[in-house]
Write an enzyme that holds these catalytic residues in place. Structure first.
Site, PDB file in Angstrom:
ATOM      1  N   CYS A   1       0.826  -1.199   0.000  1.00 25.97           N
ATOM      2  CA  CYS A   1       0.000   0.000   0.000  1.00 25.97           C
ATOM      3  C   CYS A   1       0.872   1.265   0.000  1.00 25.97           C
ATOM      4  CB  CYS A   1      -1.013  -0.046   1.133  1.00 25.97           C
ATOM      5  SG  CYS A   1      -2.522   0.842   0.707  1.00 25.97           S
TER       6      CYS A   1
ATOM      7  N   GLU B   1      -1.602  -9.179   3.658  1.00 28.60           N
ATOM      8  CA  GLU B   1      -1.482  -9.707   5.025  1.00 28.60           C
ATOM      9  C   GLU B   1      -2.828 -10.075   5.652  1.00 28.60           C
ATOM     10  OE1 GLU B   1      -0.951  -6.614   4.050  1.00 28.60           O
ATOM     11  OE2 GLU B   1      -1.479  -5.117   5.581  1.00 28.60           O
TER      12      GLU B   1
ATOM     13  N   HIS C   1      -3.636  -5.208   0.492  1.00 25.68           N
ATOM     14  CA  HIS C   1      -3.041  -5.710   1.734  1.00 25.68           C
ATOM     15  C   HIS C   1      -3.111  -7.232   1.768  1.00 25.68           C
ATOM     16  CE1 HIS C   1      -2.775  -1.871   4.055  1.00 25.68           C
ATOM     17  NE2 HIS C   1      -3.689  -1.505   3.182  1.00 25.68           N
TER      18      HIS C   1
END
Ligand code: GLN
Length: 535
Positions: free
Chosen positions: A383, A511, A509
């Protein structure tokens, strides 16, 4: 099954006892027994959602597929269960009040005096049962944020009382508490637990299970004492000893039979032992690595590790998968400049530049990108980290003097990261970010394509600014390629430098989607690339 069963998890004595991990561990045990389980969190603060909370205060903001900005505990739920959560899984007092006040303005209450009881509690009650009523779940676990006895928690505790009263056979209350060890006395102390249970009982809630956080094993006589004074079965006194990793907790809870005690209370059947083979394999691989790498996590909230929770957990998942220990070096981007960079990043096998907002620390992030790019060190930008990689490339390769993101410098001559026209319009209407899951088409032959092994992927977003496609041709001619494109909007989602061994910037993202069952391929491959770089 007609309707779901409910487990409420409350906390006593202090905060930070790990209600989220206990809830997630219980859920994963029930899931392993074949039950369909979800977990939801009710937070007692007045913010409508955690999206605007400072990461220093509340840690990371976790984003769901449907674009809800939620408490970081939802990340644990997803990581443990490998089942996505949604807006309905996180409710705050702010949202409850907002909705009640909107109803009041609409005249829904027909002139009645609007009160905490019954209007707020009815609203909470409705929301606590939304997921249970979908028919998708056998068991809904509800974590009540905060600590019992707090003024803020009272409407939730009252709602739990009412639900237990209405559905006595379908509800269980698990109370997580602290059993401290007094070294001077050489003893574990039960009094704080007795008091916190008493405070619940005064509100009419009678816990069925006590989960006792402790630094030392609790022996039989303490279990008996806690059972007697807290009005629970002795088998329902569950020890939760400090663990080496949160991923040990499901196994520890299994050994203590937490699942059985809860299923007994709910009148749900079970046979034999839970099969945790896969989970145990994950933990074994995590604890028995064959290699190690050192990866720099460059960000500006590094003082509070919870601010990058999903990223550090994704590295743990990857580390188990690759059987390679990841030593994360948390590096404050404000400490990086052209003088300090070489020394600070010396010995790093990989560099990750973290997501973030605002001007502070951005120059250090640009230095970190440059260091990774020029020295062929594997790089992952997430990001704002991807934005940094695009800005750095503009300045140092394309020679766009003063190129920047419009977020940091509205007047820049080269807004290589900018707010798109459509997004600007949305901003004026109040909803400001691109949030939640978006599709992305991945270019064949790219690192991303090899990593995902797929032409289309879905990843979650949380940002306002985008790669400015006006410059795309210049970037591609100079060696930075767009390898992921949003098919609906044409927006650039992934950039890579094919000349570099492993340089990937992602607008989304990754994650948020890494779980124990499915470690995220980008993190797995980033760790592999770092290992390769090391040798
Ligand atoms: N601040 C950037 C934006 O709003 C990046 C956000 C992020 O890193 N999550 O676009």
């Amino acid at each position: 099954m007609a309707s779901a069963k409910y487990v409420f998890v409350t906390g006593g004595v202090t905060s930070s006892l790990g209600k989220g991990i206990i809830s997630a561990s219980l859920a994963s045990l029930l899931q392993s027994r074949g039950y369909r389980v979800t977990i939801q969190k009710f937070d007692p603060y007045l913010n409508v959602d955690p999206g605007t909370l400072n990461p220093y205060e509340h840690g990371e903001c976790f984003v769901t597929n449907d674009g809800a900005e939620t408490d970081l505990d939802l990340g644990h739920y997803e990581r443990f269960l490998d089942v996505p959560t949604s807006q309905a899984n996180n409710v705050t007092t702010g949202r409850v009040y907002q909705s009640v006040i909107e109803k009041e303005r609409r005249g829904d209450f027909l002139g009645k005096t609007v009160q905490i009881i019954p209007h707020i509690t009815n609203e909470i009650k409705e929301r606590m049962q939304i997921l249970g009523r979908t028919g998708d779940y056998d068991v809904v676990i509800t974590e009540i944020g905060g600590t019992v006895g707090d003024m803020e928690s009272l409407p939730y505790v009252e709602t739990v009382r009412q639900l237990c009263w209405e559905m006595p056979d379908d509800c269980a209350v698990v109370h997580l508490t602290l059993v401290p060890y007094l070294s001077a006395a050489g003893e574990l102390k039960t009094k704080p637990t007795q008091h916190s249970v008493k405070s619940l009982q005064e509100s009419g809630v009678f816990p069925d299970v006590l989960v006792c956080r402790t630094e030392h094993h609790i022996n039989d006589s303490i279990r008996r004492k806690l059972a007697l004074f807290c009005n629970v079965r002795k088998e329902a006194v569950i020890e939760s000893i400090d663990a080496e990793t949160i991923y040990d907790v499901p196994q520890l809870m299994k050994d203590e039979c937490l699942d059985k005690v809860v299923l007994d209370k709910l009148g749900l059947g079970y046979s034999g032992e839970v099969d945790l083979t896969k989970w145990e394999e994950f933990v074994f691989n995590l604890k028995n690595p064959k290699d190690s790498v050192t990866i720099a996590l460059v960000g500006k909230y590094v003082e509070l590790k919870d601010a990058y929770k999903s990223i550090s957990e994704a590295f743990i998942h990857a580390s188990s998968k690759v059987r390679c220990k990841v030593n994360l070096q948390w590096i404050h981007s404000e400490t990086l400049d052209s003088n300090t960079i070489a020394n600070t990043l010396k010995g790093m096998d990989g560099i990750l530049v973290a997501p973030g907002f605002g001007q502070r620390g951005i120059d250090g992030k640009l230095e970190a990108v440059r260091h990774a790019r020029e020295n062929n060190i594997p790089f992952l930008g997430i990001c704002l980290g991807m934005h940094a990689s695009v800005i750095e490339f503009a300045r140092n390769v394309l020679n766009y003097d003063g190129a920047h993101s419009a977020e940091m410098d509205e007047a820049t001559a080269f807004p290589v990261i900018d707010m798109m026209e459509e997004q600007k319009k949305i901003t004026n209407m109040g909803g400001t970010m691109r949030l939640g899951s978006c599709e992305c088409e991945v270019l064949k032959g790219s690192i991303a394509h090899a990593v995902y092994g797929s032409d289309t992927i879905n990843e979650r977003h949380r940002h306002r600014y985008e790669f400015n496609s006006k410059y795309l041709e210049a970037y591609e001619a100079a060696g930075m390629k767009a390898t992921g494109i949003n098919p609906k909007t044409g927006l650039v989602e992934i950039v890579e430098i094919p000349e570099h061994p492993w340089f990937v910037g992602v607008q989304f993202h990754p994650e948020y989607k890494s779980t124990v069952a499915n470690p995220h391929p980008l993190f797995v491959n980033f760790v592999k690339a770092s290992l390769k770089h090391k040798s």
